[in-house]
Design an enzyme around this catalytic site. Structure first.
Site, PDB file in Angstrom:
ATOM      1  N   CYS A   1       1.472  -1.128   0.258  1.00  7.47           N
ATOM      2  CA  CYS A   1       0.012  -0.025   0.468  1.00  7.47           C
ATOM      3  C   CYS A   1       1.318   1.625   0.332  1.00  7.47           C
ATOM      4  O   CYS A   1       1.763   1.655  -0.556  1.00  7.47           O
ATOM      5  CB  CYS A   1      -1.138   0.283   0.776  1.00  7.47           C
ATOM      6  SG  CYS A   1      -2.147   1.386   1.514  1.00  7.47           S
TER       7      CYS A   1
ATOM      8  N   HIS B   1      -3.721  -4.852  -0.361  1.00 11.63           N
ATOM      9  CA  HIS B   1      -3.316  -5.609   1.293  1.00 11.63           C
ATOM     10  C   HIS B   1      -3.544  -6.822   0.746  1.00 11.63           C
ATOM     11  O   HIS B   1      -4.415  -7.534   1.776  1.00 11.63           O
ATOM     12  CB  HIS B   1      -3.977  -5.156   2.525  1.00 11.63           C
ATOM     13  CG  HIS B   1      -3.791  -3.123   2.869  1.00 11.63           C
ATOM     14  ND1 HIS B   1      -3.071  -3.166   3.479  1.00 11.63           N
ATOM     15  CD2 HIS B   1      -4.439  -2.348   1.646  1.00 11.63           C
ATOM     16  CE1 HIS B   1      -2.829  -1.897   3.452  1.00 11.63           C
ATOM     17  NE2 HIS B   1      -3.955  -1.391   2.960  1.00 11.63           N
TER      18      HIS B   1
ATOM     19  N   GLU C   1      -1.578  -9.199   3.261  1.00  9.15           N
ATOM     20  CA  GLU C   1      -2.403  -9.800   4.275  1.00  9.15           C
ATOM     21  C   GLU C   1      -3.414 -10.103   4.568  1.00  9.15           C
ATOM     22  O   GLU C   1      -4.006 -11.364   5.573  1.00  9.15           O
ATOM     23  CB  GLU C   1      -1.303  -9.060   4.877  1.00  9.15           C
ATOM     24  CG  GLU C   1      -2.234  -7.747   5.963  1.00  9.15           C
ATOM     25  CD  GLU C   1      -1.863  -6.569   4.859  1.00  9.15           C
ATOM     26  OE1 GLU C   1      -2.399  -5.667   4.527  1.00  9.15           O
ATOM     27  OE2 GLU C   1      -1.430  -6.997   4.208  1.00  9.15           O
TER      28      GLU C   1
END
Length: 548
Positions: free
Chosen positions: A382, A508, A510
């Site tokens: 990001c 993102h 994750e």
């Protein structure tokens, strides 16, 4: 079957791990074939977690449908391998806002609007909405905060009413601290006793006690807890300290919690299937080779600020049988003293973390410059991607003073600029580009080598983008735009093909990593780190079509 509800409350102090306990209970029930989901109730007046500083509340977890929620929803998704919608995070702000709007519209027909019944009915409505939409077998409801907090009382009252209305379908689990007195080594149950007394004062008698303690409770301590809390001895369990949170379901299952819950709820006893989970936990512990992963950001003093990234690294490490050593790198310190950037020489991989604002930005840019020039495997996420573009523009493309307009609105080279849809936004809460977006990956790129497919879906949380005015010059100087939004011409991934491993994402990754399905980007980063450490060629090249 009738949906069952399990409320999880916490006592003595916050940060005990109610979210992990909730997710673990869900896991051992799901392993028996039951359809399980989870709700997090947060008593704060914020409508959502989007405007909260990570130092105060930890990571903001983003759901697939664009919710900015409490980090515990991330635990639910990872443990249960499900996608949890944003309406699974209920806050006081949402509840009161809805009630007040209804009152203004005359929906209460002249009634005096009160906490009971109007606020509590809205809480119950939101819980039952999950059942109506998803029809799960079991709903876990974690009530945030600590029993005794004023702001949590309406939620406890709603839970009490649900037990009264459906006595056979509601169960109460209370998680409370049993500390060890350092001078004597004695387990002290008095804090837990007081916590249960406070819960009973508002009309809730827990069915199950889970003591959070540094070590397992001995039989004498369990009997003492049972006696003074009016809870059956068979219903007193310990969630003791373990070296990985993923062991907690196994610890609770070994003590018989799953069987006890099914018995109390009148559900069929089924043997759990946890072989895959056990194999994953063993893989976490079997990591033979240590890999130093440096995490560079400005919120590093509170590790929960980046908890999903930490967990994604662990998932990838288990797949590769590696042992990740996470080193926290404060970019504000690099900003103050650029010599400190040389500490990255000890890194096998570097992640420049998400964030907002000007603080620590020049430190992040300096860290990116260093890993680029020294061929250290790099992942930017990001803001990390945006600042990688800034660094490249300044130091490779020769655009001196290039910056993001988020930090410098007057930069001569605004290589990162606000997206068109965000320019006229006035309110901050819930107004970013949030949630899932479809993304096209360019064939022949490192991104394509990592994913092995040409279209993906990833979660977002940002307002700024790579400025289209600078696409040509950045490309001419060697920056590769390897992934794009499907619906708008927006850069989603960048890479440097001549670097050992240099990849960054606007999204993102994750948030979509799971213990049994690690995200390919984190697998790629650790694989590259391992290869470089051993003097092997990079496992990813622009002509690879699928990661090994």
């Amino acid at each position: 079957m009738t949906t069952k509800y399990i409320f999880i409350t916490g006592g003595v102090l916050s940060g005990l791990g109610k979210g992990i306990t909730t997710a673990s209970i869900g896991k051992i029930l799901q392993a028996r074939g039951y359809r399980v989901t989870a709700i997090k109730i947060d008593p704060y007046l914020n409508v959502d977690a989007g405007t909260m500083n990570p130092f105060q509340h930890g990571e903001v977890f983003v759901t697939f449908d664009g919710g900015e929620t409490d980090l515990d929803l991330g635990h639910y998704e990872r443990f249960l391998d499900i996608e949890v919608p944003k309406y699974h995070n209920i806050t006081s702000g949402q509840v009161y806002y809805t009630v007040i709007r209804r009152e203004r519209k005359g929906k209460y027909l002249g009634q005096t609007v009160q906490l009971i019944p109007h606020v509590t009915e809205e809480v119950k409505r939101r819980i039952l909405l999950v059942t109506k939409r998803e029809k799960p077998d079991i709903v876990l409801i974690e009530i945030g905060g600590t029993v005794g907090d004023y702001e949590g009382l309406p939620f406890l009252e709603a839970a009490r009413q649900m037990r009264l209305e459906m006595p056979n379908d509601v169960l109460f689990v209370h998680v409370a601290l049993v500390p060890i007195l350092s001078t004597t080594g004695e387990l002290k149950t008095k804090p837990l006793q007081h916590s249960v007394a406070e819960l009973r004062r508002v009309g809730i008698q827990p069915d199950i006690i889970i003591a959070r303690s540094p070590k397992p409770l001995d039989e004498q301590t369990r009997r003492k807890i049972s006696l003074f809390t009016n809870v059956s001895l068979d219903a007193v369990y310990t969630s003791y300290d373990v070296d990985t949170i993923y062991k907690v379901p196994l610890v609770l299952e070994e003590q018989g919690l799953g069987r006890y819950i099914l018995n109390k709820l009148g559900l069929a006893q089924v043997e759990p299937k946890l072989d895959d989970w056990i194999a994953f936990v063993n893989a976490l512990e079997d990591g033979k080779e240590e890999i130093n992963v440096y995490m560079c950001g400005k919120y590093v003093k509170l590790h929960d600020s980046y908890i999903s990234i930490v967990e994604a690294i662990k998932h990838a490490a288990a797949k590769l049988r590696l042992k990740p050593n996470i080193v926290w790198c404060d970019t504000e310190e690099i900003e103050k003293d650029h010599v400190k950037v040389t500490e990255l020489n000890n890194a096998d991989a570097v992640i420049v973390l998400p964030g907002f604002g000007a603080r620590g930005v020049e430190g992040k840019i300096e860290a990116i410059r260093y890993v680029r020039e020294n061929n250290i495997p790099f992942l930017g996420i990001c803001y990390g991607m945006q600042l990688a573009v800034v660094e490249f523009a300044r130091n490779v493309a020769g655009l001196k003073g290039a910056h993001t307009t988020e930090v410098d609105p007057n930069t001569p080279y605004p290589v990162i600029d606000i997206t068109p849809e965000e320019k006229d936004v006035e309110e901050l809460g819930g107004t970013m580009i949030l949630g899932d977006r479809r993304i096209n990956i360019m064939k022949g790129t490192i991104a394509h080598a990592i994913y092995g497919i040409t279209e993906i879906r990833e979660r977002h949380r940002h307002r700024y983008e790579v400025n289209p005015k600078f696409f040509d010059i950045l490309r001419e100087k060697g920056l590769v735009f390897s992934a794009w939004r499907v619906d708008v011409p927006r850069v989603e991934m960048i890479e440097l093909p001549n670097h050992y491993f240099f990849v960054a994402t606007q999204f993102h990754p994750e948030f979509r990593s799971r213990p049994l399905r690690p995200h390919p980007i984190f697998v790629a980063l650790l694989r590259a780190a391992y290869n470089r450490k051993h003097g092997l060629p990079s496992p990813y090249s622009v002509n690879t079509t699928i990661y090994a």
